[in-house]
Enzyme design. Structure first.
Site, PDB file in Angstrom:
ATOM      1  N   TYR A   1      14.309  31.253   3.543  1.00 52.57           N
ATOM      2  CA  TYR A   1      12.755  32.140   4.021  1.00 52.57           C
ATOM      3  C   TYR A   1      13.590  32.808   5.030  1.00 52.57           C
ATOM      4  O   TYR A   1      13.533  32.156   6.109  1.00 52.57           O
ATOM      5  CB  TYR A   1      11.484  31.338   3.748  1.00 52.57           C
ATOM      6  CG  TYR A   1      11.694  31.584   2.182  1.00 52.57           C
ATOM      7  CD1 TYR A   1      11.018  32.756   1.184  1.00 52.57           C
ATOM      8  CD2 TYR A   1      11.742  29.932   1.656  1.00 52.57           C
ATOM      9  CE1 TYR A   1      10.248  32.207   0.069  1.00 52.57           C
ATOM     10  CE2 TYR A   1      11.391  30.091   0.111  1.00 52.57           C
ATOM     11  CZ  TYR A   1      10.636  30.767  -0.439  1.00 52.57           C
ATOM     12  OH  TYR A   1       9.769  30.717  -1.584  1.00 52.57           O
TER      13      TYR A   1
ATOM     14  N   LYS B   1       0.701  -1.307  -0.353  1.00 46.30           N
ATOM     15  CA  LYS B   1       0.560   0.449   0.027  1.00 46.30           C
ATOM     16  C   LYS B   1       1.004   0.763  -0.260  1.00 46.30           C
ATOM     17  O   LYS B   1       2.444   1.267  -0.134  1.00 46.30           O
ATOM     18  CB  LYS B   1      -0.503  -0.199   1.274  1.00 46.30           C
ATOM     19  CG  LYS B   1      -0.293   0.283   2.720  1.00 46.30           C
ATOM     20  CD  LYS B   1      -1.271   0.104   3.841  1.00 46.30           C
ATOM     21  CE  LYS B   1      -0.495  -0.021   4.927  1.00 46.30           C
ATOM     22  NZ  LYS B   1      -1.320  -0.081   6.403  1.00 46.30           N
TER      23      LYS B   1
END
Length: 703
Positions: free
Chosen positions: A594, A373
């Site tokens: 940033y 999965k």
């Protein structure tokens, strides 16, 4: 130290030119025009080609061993040369057989043929490079670089008298006798013992030295040295001193000044030329044979073969075209050349190792159900399923119907169990793609039975997690489902929600879940006389709890080696890697990224890495919480991680260059960052760290 943020296009261009020079040696293009000019070209000028190849290897491969003792690049280079050599041996084996050039069946002849002289006349280069790298790297561990260079000079000097200067010792019976003993083991002294070490060392030492002279002076000194080498070669040839003509005294200064000039040319890298030159070197003799064969069939040998200049032009053009096609195709088809910015490497050998280890841990008669999965926990479900299929595994688990369909469309066979909920509107697709559906509760089972699709199902039993499944104490409903006629019940299972915990409370609850499931199964057996296939254990259930009388074990995270377990020596299957895109210098007080969250408290060097949170690198690793490996050193991620990029501190790392590999998850020679490390640094679990890795990262299968 040499400027880190630059390219070496001059090396690429000259390497391509050098590969053409090698063709001249084997064709003799000027032979019909003027034999003296042909000797000048092939016997002297072209002899700079192979030393240049070796100096480039020394520059990029051997230099790290001199600077900080790292031998990882040396090992990688030796492996690469060995692979190319084996490939070349296979290419030329038919010609060896046809020309009756195979060695006698005795150890010495085979030793010379394979490990010293090469299996075809130009393939001596590969064993020479391999032996040269081994010798220089071993010497570098014992002595200083300067001492190793001196030793290399001595070896070259010894080789010189077995090559171009052979005439000086031919009348000395004692010395010639010593050389004759050597020639029992090798045909020429231009080999990995006497020839390769000096050029490898020169390349390595020039890497860490400043420019010897200004560029124009380097060119001038190169020309002067080349003229001296020409004079030397002509003198030795006229006086019939040469046994061979690969090694000249003035070859060394010629190569030093040429290399110094080329490394300072401001040119962009030419990767195609770099790769093409290797294939030109390997394939041009084979192309010569093909041209000769075609000319013979067309009755054009006098034009195409006996005219050496025409043969040279044809061979060169064909070699360039063939090498271009090979490089072009490998660039398009080989995913390793598509890594571009960031990528994931999947180790097939590690996965196979984990499968074998896990199988040994399984109870008798129990089979493995790998959990695929979330795209195989971020590893690539299809790729993983194909490897597992080779191991004769015939059953897989996924979470959704679409994951199951994806596997079927990739031609994955065997049973595929969907562990989660599938909308009733899509039950037809369960039938179409031969999938097996989990019955998530009683009402869901009733509804599917009413649809009369006769699909395969497993019953989920809720033993206390309270997520999916029919509660274990509702035994009458469970038996009612088992009696339904319009569904094919193939299994029954529960999920242990605390099996990873080693505290007493977790152990107590896990044992309670196991007891509840066993009680349920016993009641089913007494009522119906038989029980469907059972599976209880997940990865931690298998590791921490021994169970008998179960048919399957659903193994997810352990399959990928992403848990730390002393009981089983599992290996990480996934590595996450990226590249350096640019290098910056920060002065004290300057900020980066940033919000200028990082401030340099001293003059430092940083590198920008081409991976960010859009690739799955958690922003929680920002501001020195996360680390990466570069050049076998662990360095911190600095500043805020951006969407597509991040920054690292490389102040204390030598020789970092644009395009260098950066490891975010994985290991180098002596450093390792596991997915558990990354998960801990970002306050989560390995499972989440892995499944966050995005699809824009190509998954590349490696051994």
């Amino acid at each position: 130290m040499y400027n880190l943020d630059r390219e070496y296009g001059g090396f690429d261009v000259f390497k391509f030119f050098a590969s053409i020079l090698v063709i001249t040696v084997h064709v003799g293009p000027l032979l019909q025009i003027n034999s003296q000019l042909n000797f000048l070209l092939t016997g002297i000028l072209a002899r700079i080609a192979v030393p240049f190849f070796m100096m480039v290897t020394g520059f990029f491969v051997l230099a790290p061993a001199l600077n900080k003792g790292s031998t990882s690049k040396i090992r990688t280079s030796i492996q690469k040369e060995m692979k190319l050599y084996v490939l070349a041996i296979l290419i030329y084996l038919p010609l060896n057989i046809y020309a009756n050039q195979l060695p006698a069946l005795n150890p010495l002849a085979i030793f010379k043929f394979l490990l010293i002289d090469g299996t075809f006349y130009h393939l001596w280069y590969f064993p020479s490079m391999i032996i040269g790298l081994i010798i220089t790297s071993l010497l570098c561990k014992k002595f200083s670089a300067k001492m190793v260079l001196y030793i290399s000079f001595i070896l070259f000097g010894i080789g010189l008298f077995g090559d171009s200067y052979f005439g000086f010792i031919i009348n000395n019976d004692v010395i010639k006798g010593i050389y004759d003993i050597g020639f029992i083991f090798y045909e020429y002294t231009r080999n990995g013992i006497f020839y390769a070490p000096v050029f490898l060392m020169l390349g390595a030492i020039l890497h860490s030295r400043k420019t010897i002279n200004k560029q124009n002076y380097s060119l001038l000194f190169f020309v002067i040295s080349l003229f001296l080498m020409i004079f030397e070669g002509i003198y030795l040839e006229i006086n019939q001193m040469t046994r061979h003509n690969s090694m000249y005294l003035f070859l060394i200064p010629t190569m030093i000044f040429l290399f110094d000039y080329l490394r300072n040319l401001k040119m962009k890298n030419h990767i195609y030329l770099r790769k093409m030159s290797t294939w030109i070197y390997i394939l041009h003799p084979f192309i010569i044979v093909i041209i000769r064969g075609i000319a013979k069939v067309l009755n054009m040998s006098s034009i195409l073969v006996h005219n050496n200049l025409v043969l040279f032009i044809l061979c060169t053009v064909c070699s360039i075209l063939v090498s271009y096609v090979i490089v072009k195709c490998s660039s398009n088809d080989n995913q390793r050349n598509k890594k571009t910015r960031s990528w994931i490497e999947i180790s097939e050998s590690a996965l196979n190792h984990n499968i074998n280890v896990l199988k040994q841990k399984l109870p008798s008669g129990c089979k493995l159900i790998p959990v695929l999965k979330a795209d195989g926990y971020g590893h690539g479900a299809i790729q993983i399923a194909k490897i597992l299929s080779k191991q004769k595994i015939k059953m897989f688990c996924v979470a959704t119907i679409d994951e199951g369909i994806e596997l079927r469309r990739a031609f994955i066979q065997g049973e595929i169990l969907i562990l989660g909920y599938t909308p009733l509107e899509r039950i037809n697709e369960i039938k179409k793609y031969r999938l097996t559906q989990t019955l998530v509760d009683y009402q869901y089972a009733y509804s599917i039975n009413q649809m009369n699709k006769n699909i395969k199902v497993h019953i989920a039993i809720d033993t206390g997690m309270h997520r999916l499944g029919i509660p274990s104490n509702e035994i009458n409903r469970i038996i009612e489902v088992l009696k339904m006629k319009k569904i094919g019940i193939k299994g029954i299972f529960t999920h242990l929600c605390c099996a990873d915990g080693l505290d007493e409370q977790s152990k107590e609850f896990t044992c309670l879940q196991i007891d509840r499931f066993k009680e349920c199964v016993n009641k089913i057996g007494k009522t119906l006389g038989k029980v469907p296939n059972q599976h209880i254990q997940s990865s931690y259930g298998l590791i921490n709890y021994s169970l008998n009388q179960v048919d399957y074990a659903r193994i997810g995270i352990a399959l990928y080696g992403a848990i730390e377990c002393q009981q089983m020596k599992l290996k990480p299957v996934l590595s996450l890697k990226s590249r350096i895109t640019t290098i910056k210098r920060l002065q004290q007080g300057e900020g980066a990224g940033y919000g200028q969250m990082f401030k340099a408290n001293h003059s430092m060097q940083i590198a920008i890495v081409a991976i960010g949170y859009a690739d799955g690198l958690s922003r929680l690793l920002s501001c020195e919480k996360g680390n990466v490996i570069i050049h076998d050193q662990v360095v911190p991620i600095i500043g805020r991680i951006c969407m597509d990029q991040c920054m690292i501190d490389i102040t204390n790392v030598n020789d970092v260059q644009v395009d260098d590999e950066v490891i975010l998850i994985g290991s180098s020679e002596s450093c390792q960052i596991t997915v558990t490390d990354v998960a801990n640094e970002s306050n989560t679990i390995p499972n989440e760290t892995l499944v966050q890795l995005k699809s824009r990262l190509p998954r590349i299968l490696v051994n």
